[in-house]
Structure formats: structure tokens, C-alpha cells
Design a protein around this motif. Structure first.
Motif, PDB file in Angstrom:
ATOM      1  N   ALA A  33       8.218 -16.118   0.385  1.00  0.00           N
ATOM      2  CA  ALA A  33       8.066 -14.928   1.223  1.00  0.00           C
ATOM      3  C   ALA A  33       8.843 -15.082   2.525  1.00  0.00           C
ATOM      4  CB  ALA A  33       6.586 -14.697   1.536  1.00  0.00           C
ATOM      5  N   GLY A  34       9.483 -14.010   2.942  1.00  0.00           N
ATOM      6  CA  GLY A  34      10.213 -14.043   4.209  1.00  0.00           C
ATOM      7  C   GLY A  34      11.300 -15.095   4.222  1.00  0.00           C
ATOM      8  N   ILE A 132       9.123 -13.095  -5.160  1.00  0.00           N
ATOM      9  CA  ILE A 132       9.833 -12.999  -3.889  1.00  0.00           C
ATOM     10  C   ILE A 132       9.175 -11.870  -3.096  1.00  0.00           C
ATOM     11  CG2 ILE A 132      12.081 -12.615  -2.808  1.00  0.00           C
ATOM     12  CD1 ILE A 132      13.096 -13.151  -5.892  1.00  0.00           C
ATOM     13  N   VAL A 133       8.796 -12.140  -1.856  1.00  0.00           N
ATOM     14  CA  VAL A 133       8.127 -11.130  -1.031  1.00  0.00           C
ATOM     15  C   VAL A 133       8.910 -10.959   0.267  1.00  0.00           C
ATOM     16  CG1 VAL A 133       5.940 -10.357  -0.043  1.00  0.00           C
ATOM     17  CG2 VAL A 133       5.927 -11.944  -1.980  1.00  0.00           C
ATOM     18  N   ALA A 134       9.160  -9.715   0.637  1.00  0.00           N
ATOM     19  CA  ALA A 134       9.877  -9.418   1.884  1.00  0.00           C
ATOM     20  C   ALA A 134       9.221  -8.248   2.596  1.00  0.00           C
ATOM     21  CB  ALA A 134      11.344  -9.093   1.590  1.00  0.00           C
ATOM     22  N   GLY A 135       9.324  -8.254   3.919  1.00  0.00           N
ATOM     23  CA  GLY A 135       8.937  -7.091   4.708  1.00  0.00           C
ATOM     24  C   GLY A 135      10.156  -6.220   4.925  1.00  0.00           C
ATOM     25  N   ASP A 136       9.991  -4.905   4.849  1.00  0.00           N
ATOM     26  CA  ASP A 136      11.166  -4.040   4.928  1.00  0.00           C
ATOM     27  C   ASP A 136      11.752  -3.943   6.335  1.00  0.00           C
ATOM     28  OD1 ASP A 136       9.253  -2.404   6.138  1.00  0.00           O
ATOM     29  OD2 ASP A 136       9.784  -0.611   4.991  1.00  0.00           O
ATOM     30  N   LEU A 157      10.415  -9.010  -7.294  1.00  0.00           N
ATOM     31  CA  LEU A 157      10.588  -8.756  -5.864  1.00  0.00           C
ATOM     32  C   LEU A 157       9.584  -7.720  -5.389  1.00  0.00           C
ATOM     33  CD1 LEU A 157      12.081  -8.850  -3.127  1.00  0.00           C
ATOM     34  CD2 LEU A 157      13.737  -7.226  -4.086  1.00  0.00           C
ATOM     35  N   LEU A 158       8.814  -8.088  -4.374  1.00  0.00           N
ATOM     36  CA  LEU A 158       7.873  -7.178  -3.734  1.00  0.00           C
ATOM     37  C   LEU A 158       8.318  -6.963  -2.294  1.00  0.00           C
ATOM     38  CD1 LEU A 158       5.141  -5.630  -3.509  1.00  0.00           C
ATOM     39  CD2 LEU A 158       4.098  -7.824  -2.884  1.00  0.00           C
ATOM     40  N   VAL A 159       8.537  -5.706  -1.910  1.00  0.00           N
ATOM     41  CA  VAL A 159       8.895  -5.365  -0.536  1.00  0.00           C
ATOM     42  C   VAL A 159       7.758  -4.536   0.050  1.00  0.00           C
ATOM     43  CG1 VAL A 159      10.557  -4.231   0.973  1.00  0.00           C
ATOM     44  CG2 VAL A 159      11.361  -5.392  -1.092  1.00  0.00           C
TER      45      VAL A 159
END
Length: 207
Positions: A33-34, A132-136, A157-159
Motif C-alpha cells: 500500500a502507498g 496493491i492499494v493506493a490513495g487517489d 489494484l484498489l484505489v
């Protein structure tokens, strides 16, 4: 513990990814993540310059004073807006770090680690289930996250919307729910590599 679901955020996500590359038999899955600060080739020099500036900030101002500045960086103010108390705790914890140790980490780890793009061949051979994790609103991680999704065979992928870098602190319910579902699918044998028919270069099938 012989095997575990390994989870990391930010620098911890880099460590998680390298753990999976170096010790794949010890991991049931990877959650990264990130991840991706400084990975883009066009921004490598800029990232190293900022890492050096952060190192000097810890050394000259001390951890407690510099934590206030670092905590209001572009991808951390989201936590401040959503949860001021949680943001304050984060800043106080950061302020407890040894200033020389923090500076050494910026110089010796952050500024010197290889780009994710330099690991492409190894990542294509990574067979572990990967989330995979991301903040938009964590802009430096968005393109690397898409690169990882397209490169790691069994990845998803999770946003999360309106979210910065501190994903698990900003959106703990969504983050924990996503991991619980991911772990369940892995344990059920349902988290599989991408179907080869799902070609990223194809818009529609015409033949």
C-alpha cells in the motif's frame, strides 16, 4: 511462523515487496500500500533531492519540530482533515524518532533504493497473490501502482477515493475490509493470475 500474509505501507510496502521477491515460500500473500515514491524515472532526481532535504530537516530542526512540517506534506493533510486527533498522534509518534536515525533512513534507504521499474523482470516472475492499494490523492504512487498491476501476474489494484498516503489510518474500515476479503480469496484459492484473454492492449474483440 512459517508463512504469513505480509502487509506493508509506504517504506514497509517496499520491504513487503522485496520479502516476496526474496522469500516467496514464506509469504501466503503480499499487500503493498502507498508504494512507489521516487520510482518514476522522470522524478528520481527530484525525489532524491527531497529525501536529502527531509534528512537535513530532521538533523537541523530535530524530530519534534520537523514532524510538524513533514506531517503537513501534500499526501498527509488528508488524514489531518478527516481525523485531526489521529493526525496529531501520527505527528507525535514521528516526533519520537531519533533525528539522526530518521536522517540516515532518508539518505540510506529512501534515496538509494532501486526503482520499481528496475525490478520489472523479477516482478513478472512473482507468483504470489498481491493486493496493491493506493490513495487517489497520493500522486507519486498512482502510476507505479498501475505499473505493478500490469506487471505482477496475480495482482489486484484498489484505489481509495479522496485518500492520501496514510491509507490505513485515513480509511481503516475500507482498508481492513479489503484485506479481509483478499485473505479469504487467497485462502480459498480464488485469487488467480490474470486471464491471458484480458489483454491490456485490446479495446474490443473484432475477430
Amino acid at each position: 511462523v512459517e508463512q504469513a500474509h505480509v502487509v506493508g505501507l509506504s517504506m514497509g510496502a517496499f520491504a513487503t515487496l522485496h520479502f516476496g521477491l526474496d522469500h516467496p515460500r514464506r509469504a501466503l500473500s503480499l499487500t503493498i500500500a502507498g508504494v512507489g515514491y521516487g520510482a518514476e524515472k522522470a522524478r528520481e532526481a527530484e525525489f532524491r533531492t527531497q529525501a536529502e532535504a527531509a534528512a537535513q530537516g530532521f538533523e537541523t530542526r530535530g524530530s519534534r519540530a520537523f514532524a510538524e512540517i513533514y506531517g503537513e506534506s501534500a499526501a498527509r493533510v488528508q488524514l489531518q482533515a478527516k481525523n485531526p486527533r489521529g493526525w496529531r498522534e501520527m505527528v507525535e509518534w514521528l516526533g519520537e524518532h531519533d533525528p539522526q536515525g530518521a536522517a540516515n533512513t532518508m539518505r540510506g534507504v529512501q534515496a538509494q533504493r532501486p526503482s520499481l521499474y528496475d525490478l520489472e523482470d523479477r516482478l513478472r516472475r512473482l507468483a504470489l497473490p498481491t493486493l496493491i492499494v493506493a490513495g487517489d490523492e497520493d500522486d507519486p504512487t498512482l502510476q507505479p501502482a498501475i505499473f505493478l498491476k500490469r506487471t505482477i501476474p496475480a495482482s489486484g489494484l484498489l484505489v481509495l477515493p479522496k485518500t492520501g498516503h496514510l491509507i490505513n489510518l485515513e480509511e481503516p474500515a475500507a482498508f481492513n475490509a479489503a484485506l479481509a476479503e483478499f485473505f479469504a480469496q487467497v485462502q480459498a484459492g480464488r485469487w488467480l493470475p490474470r486471464d491471458p484473454r484480458a489483454r491490456p492492449d485490446e479495446i474490443m474483440r473484432t475477430r
